[in-house]
Design a protein around this motif. Structure first.
Motif, PDB file in Angstrom:
ATOM      1  N   ALA A  29      38.070  46.180  20.279  1.00 36.35           N
ATOM      2  CA  ALA A  29      38.244  46.576  21.803  1.00 36.35           C
ATOM      3  C   ALA A  29      37.063  45.642  22.330  1.00 36.35           C
ATOM      4  O   ALA A  29      36.581  45.237  21.530  1.00 36.35           O
ATOM      5  CB  ALA A  29      37.034  47.502  21.181  1.00 36.35           C
TER       6      ALA A  29
ATOM      7  N   SER B  73      41.715  42.276  29.048  1.00 31.77           N
ATOM      8  CA  SER B  73      41.550  43.603  28.372  1.00 31.77           C
ATOM      9  C   SER B  73      42.751  44.487  27.809  1.00 31.77           C
ATOM     10  O   SER B  73      42.439  44.660  26.449  1.00 31.77           O
ATOM     11  CB  SER B  73      41.473  44.411  29.593  1.00 31.77           C
TER      12      SER B  73
ATOM     13  N   ARG C  51      52.287  47.725  23.992  1.00 28.81           N
ATOM     14  CA  ARG C  51      51.384  46.909  22.870  1.00 28.81           C
ATOM     15  C   ARG C  51      52.036  47.780  21.576  1.00 28.81           C
ATOM     16  O   ARG C  51      52.111  47.052  20.947  1.00 28.81           O
ATOM     17  CB  ARG C  51      50.131  47.436  22.977  1.00 28.81           C
TER      18      ARG C  51
ATOM     19  N   ARG D 109      42.951  44.972  23.047  1.00 31.99           N
ATOM     20  CA  ARG D 109      43.211  46.191  22.810  1.00 31.99           C
ATOM     21  C   ARG D 109      44.557  46.736  21.535  1.00 31.99           C
ATOM     22  O   ARG D 109      45.383  47.082  21.523  1.00 31.99           O
ATOM     23  CB  ARG D 109      43.837  47.276  23.502  1.00 31.99           C
TER      24      ARG D 109
ATOM     25  N   ALA E  75      42.024  49.331  16.711  1.00 30.48           N
ATOM     26  CA  ALA E  75      42.303  47.543  17.796  1.00 30.48           C
ATOM     27  C   ALA E  75      40.900  47.442  18.324  1.00 30.48           C
ATOM     28  O   ALA E  75      39.573  48.173  18.115  1.00 30.48           O
ATOM     29  CB  ALA E  75      42.527  48.977  19.505  1.00 30.48           C
TER      30      ALA E  75
END
Length: 308
Positions: free
Chosen positions: A131, A139, A13, A143, A129
């Protein structure tokens, strides 16, 4: 050594977040060079975008306003580049270096004029992020900050425009053979002006993301060579958006890994860890340069009066 460090989801990420500014700048440079213009002022333009973007976001309390102001500011610098190199047919290398120095000085001047000298550095809220809840990949993708999604979407958009539309074909023709393009009714000057302005705006957006996405504040020379890296990534990516994306992700991964190693290896000199991403890019770029074919008319001023 814990090898899970190299495949940690949080590392991936962070890779995309770190890569986003360089990716936007590289996409802008791809558009500019595809039209036949070389922009070596990219480092200074990113710094100017970072300064203007931070100041606008700080005053307006809006990161979106900051990005737009950064894009407009660097587009003006791009206009100067286009006038000098396209209309006046000046040396692209000379003008680019002059604009690089000008942009570096202007970025610091703007910050001093607006903020002045303070003991506490002003800050803005960075992009958080987005959400999103869901299983697995949904998921994980949820993020990331919104600018990262926009940068990834722009890769697809620029690829489609360049290689799957008549507009992209004409733009690439201007960078390969402007004489032939002009003979088919393509306005070479207009295409080069447009690509320089749009590309410069993307470079400014990449610069603005450094304070608005990564640091939350502005410091002189905070770009730290990312503009030159973006220039090399264009060569690495063979002047294609997806090739540039691969290079930006590789750079982002190594830089994100450097952050993790700094925490895990406190006894290793931090200067050594800081140089790893740049050393990696240099090695990769040197190998990638072999066989790279730039647009044929890159750095060659076009004079329609000399068609015969």
């Amino acid at each position: 050594m814990d090898w899970s460090l190299f495949v940690d989801p949080s590392l991936f990420r962070l890779t995309l977040v770190v890569a986003a500014p360089v990716l936007l700048a590289s996409l802008g440079e791809v558009l500019i060079e595809r039209s036949g213009v070389l922009n070596v002022a990219i480092e200074g333009m990113m710094l100017l975008g970072a300064s203007a973007g931070f100041l606008a976001a700080y005053r307006a309390q809006s990161n979106g306003v900051g990005v737009l102001v950064a894009m407009a500011t660097t587009a003006l610098v791009g206009l100067v580049l286009a006038v000098c190199c396209v209309s006046l047919r000046a040396s692209q290398l000379t003008v680019g270096l002059a604009l690089f120095v000008f942009s570096v000085g202007l970025s610091s001047l703007l910050y001093r004029l607006v903020i002045g000298v303070r003991t506490l550095t002003p800050k803005v809220t960075t992009y958080g992020a987005w959400a999103t809840h869901g299983p697995g990949l949904v998921s994980w993708l949820g993020r990331l900050p919104i600018p990262v999604y926009i940068a990834l979407a722009l890769v697809v958009l620029v690829h489609v425009v360049l290689f799957h539309t008549p507009f992209g074909l004409r733009l690439r023709a201007c960078g390969e053979n402007p004489l032939a393009a002009e003979s088919h009714g393509i306005p070479v000057f207009a295409f080069r002006y447009g690509s320089v302005l749009v590309g410069s705006a993307l470079i400014g957006a990449g610069g603005a993301l450094l304070p608005l996405l990564l640091t939350g504040t502005y410091t002189d020379l905070m770009v730290g060579g990312r503009g030159w890296i973006a220039l090399m990534l264009v060569i690495f990516g063979r002047w294609t958006p997806f090739g540039v994306l691969l290079g930006a992700v590789l750079f982002g991964y190594v830089e994100a890994l450097q952050y993790s190693l700094t925490l895990r290896l406190p006894h290793v000199p931090p200067q050594f860890l800081l140089m790893i991403p740049y050393l990696f890019v240099i090695i990769v770029a040197l190998r990638a340069y072999r066989g790279a074919q730039a647009p044929a008319a890159l750095m060659k001023p076009y004079d329609r009066e000399q068609r015969s």
